[in-house]
Design an enzyme around this catalytic site. Structure first.
Site, mmCIF file in Angstrom:
data_model
loop_
_atom_site.group_PDB
_atom_site.id
_atom_site.type_symbol
_atom_site.label_atom_id
_atom_site.label_comp_id
_atom_site.label_asym_id
_atom_site.label_seq_id
_atom_site.Cartn_x
_atom_site.Cartn_y
_atom_site.Cartn_z
ATOM 1 C CB THR A 197 -7.069 6.727 6.461
ATOM 2 O OG1 THR A 197 -6.483 8.028 6.515
ATOM 3 C CG2 THR A 197 -7.216 6.299 5.014
ATOM 4 C CE LYS B 84 -5.565 10.848 4.351
ATOM 5 N NZ LYS B 84 -5.455 10.489 5.759
ATOM 6 C CE LYS C 180 -3.566 3.178 8.468
ATOM 7 N NZ LYS C 180 -4.416 4.207 7.818
#
Lengths: 306, 306
Positions: free
Chosen positions: A103, A179, A247
């Site tokens: 990602t 995503k 993150k």
């Protein structure tokens, strides 16, 4: 093997964590010749015990591979896999394909694709969704974008790993962007679920009943339905960790700042993941946000029973 | 009517907006004798045109009713219905029941119940969920709490109005609390959906594809699935208005402050509803948050086509 049969495609899986291991085994089960590697020798040993072939030399594995599947967590690690001290980009064969599942910011995906494609290697921007169980069963969802040639070269691996491949565009970046939109929603929904369930505890409500009512009401989300059972069971063993959303919502903040786009709701959620990580829960299950809310407000949540 | 048949129960519906009108018609369709009233003479006329009986005197209707169903928006209006200048509490018969469907702070529900029960009238704390279409079809979800006597007295109306009645406790307050937990989640999920879809537009993604991918992924929510089609169609005709969440997330903030419980995620969402309302969209559909994000970031969303 009949004389006309082609040799199986060679897939090199970089990163044998809970997702990568499952994906490597799915590739193997589908008949590909799979080589695996991980910076953890323990993970590599477990792959060998499952009958996998562990790369003795990154260089040799990269040279041999038709398909490289990179299962690391972010853009920096992906860049390191490709161009670091033991980077594989220079050894990959022309017309082989690099499938990147991390990602990351779409801009980072575009930059990596450009660098890889400059060497005559295809790049598929292919973030994954679905968790370790679906990875092991070849049932992932993959949000992919890339050239037709990249899709064609990647096809045997995609078919082996995924129940559903969304083809989202003809160049890298779109897969990453889809995503990130999913992660924005997922991260906010977990935070909202935890904000709500611990408030319900503070109000003295029957939490099992809250779960029953909410999952049948307009306040439901995929994440509420999936994560709140961890809270009800008092079980915070990490299926997906707090630090994953530190993150991912961090990437959202960076992207949104670059785009001059305000994201107040996901910004508030990120602060809670940061607080949970700072309080020592970074590697615990992301439903640990409920414990954080409970700690902050002096309320008891269910505890794990043996 | 056979000699042994009982006369139908008389239900007095206070508030004939989109929800109240549907609920009144559901009661009528189930065979109850329904009297309706609304501060809007237009709404009352529409009820009369549907064959409903409009109260000529609030006092007489309250005296006649076995069951009062209050379909107003908040605690202040509910208090006014009961104890205002034309308040009905003093005229309601002992052992009749007041069913309160407004979304409110559990403490307000407990206080109103106490005042009503002091007069020998039952009180059912019974917030509703489901929207106007399900109201008209007798298919609401009702989150109810109250004494056994209150449930018993309310039963004919509950059966007529609801597909599902959750019985959440033996006193007022629990129904309100469950509804508030649902509204916290619903309000955050709409805001997150709008934050995400307008960011997707800013990133240049195909929004129909975003809808397809997200509704099949872990980022999905009931609200994303339900409200984003309004954005894709560019249609902000109010099915549920921005100002409803200005109210409901406002109640959450007040409750949470009283409980000394932090709600950073829903607080951030509330600020966006306030901004949308301040920008003139208060009476528009709550998916208008997407328009607000788009305005703030200079991005175009789909426009309504005739």
């Amino acid at each position: 093997m009949p004389a006309h049969a082609k040799a199986p495609k060679v897939a090199f899986v970089v990163g044998l964590g809970s997702m990568g291991m499952g994906m490597a085994l799915s590739l193997k089960n589908a008949g590909l010749d799979v080589i695996g590697i991980d910076i953890s020798t323990e993970a590599a040993s477990r792959f060998a015990e499952s009958g996998g072939r562990v790369a003795s030399s990154v260089k040799d594995a990269a040279k041999e591979a038709d398909i490289v599947v990179s299962v690391v967590v972010n853009a920096a690690q992906t860049e390191s896999v490709l161009f670091g001290a033991s980077g594989i980009a220079e050894f990959m064969r022309p017309d082989s394909v690099f499938i990147s599942s991390a990602t990351m910011d779409p801009a980072a995906a575009r930059k990596l694709a450009q660098q890889v494609e400059a060497r005559g290697v295809h790049y598929l921007d292919a973030p994954i969704s679905g968790g370790a169980v679906r990875a092991a069963n070849g049932q992932l969802t993959i949000m992919a974008s890339g050239s037709e040639a990249a899709f064609n070269a990647a096809r045997p691996a995609l078919d082996a790993m995924a129940a559903k491949v969304y083809e989202l565009g003809d160049s890298a970046g779109a897969g990453a962007a889809f995503k990130m939109i999913n992660q924005l929603l997922a991260g906010v929904h977990i935070a909202a679920a935890c904000e709500a369930i611990s408030l319900a505890a503070k109000l003295g409500l029957d939490l099992d009943k809250v779960y029953e009512v909410i999952t049948a009401s307009a306040g439901n989300s995929w994440m509420f339905e999936n994560r709140i059972p961890h809270v009800l069971a008092g079980d915070y063993a990490p299926l997906s960790a707090i630090d994953i959303f530190v993150k991912d919502l961090g990437i959202i903040q960076d992207m949104a700042r670059t785009e001059r786009y305000p994201v107040p709701v996901s910004a508030a959620a990120l602060q809670m993941y940061l607080a949970a990580s700072g309080a020592g829960m970074g590697r615990d299950d992301d439903a640990s946000l409920a414990r954080l809310y409970a700690q902050l407000s002096g309320v008891a949540l269910p505890e794990k029973t043996k």
